[in-house]
Design an enzyme around this catalytic site. Sequence first.
Site, PDB file in Angstrom:
ATOM      1  N   LYS A  41       0.893  -0.929  -0.029  1.00  0.00           N
ATOM      2  CA  LYS A  41       0.006   0.604   0.307  1.00  0.00           C
ATOM      3  C   LYS A  41       0.661   1.324   0.169  1.00  0.00           C
ATOM      4  CE  LYS A  41      -2.049   1.049   4.047  1.00  0.00           C
ATOM      5  NZ  LYS A  41      -1.488   2.049   4.862  1.00  0.00           N
ATOM      6  N   GLN A  56      -9.058  -3.162   8.845  1.00  0.00           N
ATOM      7  CA  GLN A  56      -8.130  -2.795   9.886  1.00  0.00           C
ATOM      8  C   GLN A  56      -8.626  -1.386  10.676  1.00  0.00           C
ATOM      9  OE1 GLN A  56      -3.492  -2.616   8.570  1.00  0.00           O
ATOM     10  NE2 GLN A  56      -4.285  -3.687   6.570  1.00  0.00           N
ATOM     11  N   ARG A  98       1.108  -8.275  10.841  1.00  0.00           N
ATOM     12  CA  ARG A  98       2.538  -7.632  11.084  1.00  0.00           C
ATOM     13  C   ARG A  98       4.012  -8.363  11.503  1.00  0.00           C
ATOM     14  NH1 ARG A  98       1.187  -3.548   9.422  1.00  0.00           N
ATOM     15  NH2 ARG A  98      -1.121  -4.627   9.533  1.00  0.00           N
TER      16      ARG A  98
END
Length: 667
Positions: A49, A271, A620
């Site tokens: 992203k 998210q 993560r």
Amino acid sequence: MARLYTLKPHPGAQRPGRDYAAELNPQQHAAVTAPPGPALVIAGAGSGKTRTLIYRVAYLLENGIAADEILLVTFTNKAAREMLDRVSSLLPNDTAGIWGGTFHSIGNRLLRRHAVAAGFQNGFSIMDREDQQDMLDAVVAAAGIDPKEARFPKGEVLADLFSFAINTGRPVGKVLEAKYDYFLPLLEKIEDVRARYEARKKSANSLDFDDLLEKPLRLLQNDASVAELYRRKFQYILVDEYQDTNKLQADFIDSLAAHHKNVMVVGDDAQSIYSWRGANFKNILDFPRRYPQAQVYKIETNYRSVPEVLAVANAAISPNIHQFRKELQPHRAASELKPGLVPLPDSNQQAQFVAQRILELRDEGCDLDEIAVLYRAHYHSMELQMELTRHGIPFQITSGLRFFEQTHVKDAAAFLKFAVNPRDEVALKRVARLLPGIGARTAEQMWSQVSGAGDAPVESFEKFLAPVRVGAKSQKAWRQLIHTFEEIAPGGKPNPPAEMLAVVLEAVYDDYLRTKFPNYEARREDLRTLTDYARQYEDAHLFLDQLALVSGLETETELGGAEAETEMTTLSSVHQAKGLEWKVVFVIWMADGMFPSARSLESEDAIEEERRLFYVAVTRAKDELYLTYPILRFGAGYGDMLQRPSRFLADIPKELLEEWQISGYRY
DNA sequence: TACGTGGCGCTTTTT
DNA sequence: GCGCCACGTA
């Protein structure tokens, strides 16, 4: 290796010098080279992203868009800086003209230029949450509300209430109904307090965090010439983490993009983790409706994590009803490790396990910087901190009390804030309360004697503060304080911040620190660090803005200086870990009532948000993931409690995880 | 009105 | 085990 060579475009020419198709995957490429107009980029975790945004900026620059026509809003200032740095390394163009930063910092930047048009004065102060609460408490007292007559909400609750109302664009009454129905009978008084608070901020020339979003929006809505200026200036608007925007932020962007609609928003609804502060992921879901011409780009190839981690992530998020269905596709090859599921007898052994495993990883050659321990709430890291210290494992904490929020740092900063903005009542009262014999009440009284002075610029603190009368006990200290202000801002003109801090420390604050705090040494050290940090700022305004607007995570590196060289493991709340990645991630306290948090269990929406948070945590990890939980929780006061594993673990098929059986030493 | 002491309740996330 | 708040005293 091929030599990079960029052909400079003619102004306005469509001749990109980079081979975008070769450097991006097809999905990214489509987004990067999107035609002008509204664009929604749904980018899964780890899908590149940031890379997409960076290339988009580069692409715009290469196609003749000037740097100062680009607005890049990100979630942290650090992210903005990193992105712009990376753009610079792609292109020879000067990127300094790009406006990049958080919504709050962009809003602040705008208001600094148009303070008067926005209804404030130049040099306004920014109040953080604590300042806001101080002022609200003062307002409640001044409104003549008798705390005994009816239980009236404290500054903390009021701040939360007003903030939520403004950020979601809902009336206070509605928010009361939804969140604090027991205060509904007080609605009228609460609204009165709110009006007084607004007035008081004006006379104190102080803005709270919410004002930094709201006032710029109102400015655009009410001042046609300012609106025109920025609508023309920002030809291309890019917004990162769009799923976490609230109503004010979305409106702000919509308003800026009103003419050209060249707005590209990037985000991942899965998210969205900030609804509690007003974020609404419907902003991203509804984007195509608000912009019917919007092109939608989906980026779903995950470059970050091994497939085993991704499988867990996909399973974790799947029970959520409210989402764009998407499945992250792994790009990386399979690993021989499955993510670990590690039940432990209690939290001490959980800490012991993590510490021991970290040591092993380090022996295997894994950098400590590549390891993070994530948790739902600050206090979950307590035992771990002790355990890591015991083993001599260096760590940095990116959550918990932030540097700038510590009492002594705020005290010292209050001197500067008042010197810079003599109408800052919160700052002056804070400083006054440090003097012997002066508490909240007296400080308030003192302020009322100053505040009559009006808007005239201050030529001398001596004169400005002369009308204030204090008791005999405080007289000497008060005289000295006035003298200090005169010294750090002679003739009302503030010196550079580092000099001011040095004087404040020497003249008054060091003595106070010594008498007040047992850990005087450590605090003084903090203030030295602060002074060093301040040296890079000539202008006190900029320094104070930085203090107010930069999060702990971002200052870590800035303040760290030489120490930042040491390798450290990271301990972080999941919220603050968003956007970051590590080779090895431990998620601890995976127990029901901890993660998901007990408070969220009441509503399905809240649980969905917790689930998204869990998804953020899992995604993560690049190589290794450990989900740990203690079976026994040491109760505080009311006995120990057996814990159930997190309900989120039940959503993950058994075969995706490897369960670890722990045996050995018990405490 | 400032400030020290004892009881109570209980833990989110942040610009 | 801790911080916060309310209360009582100087």
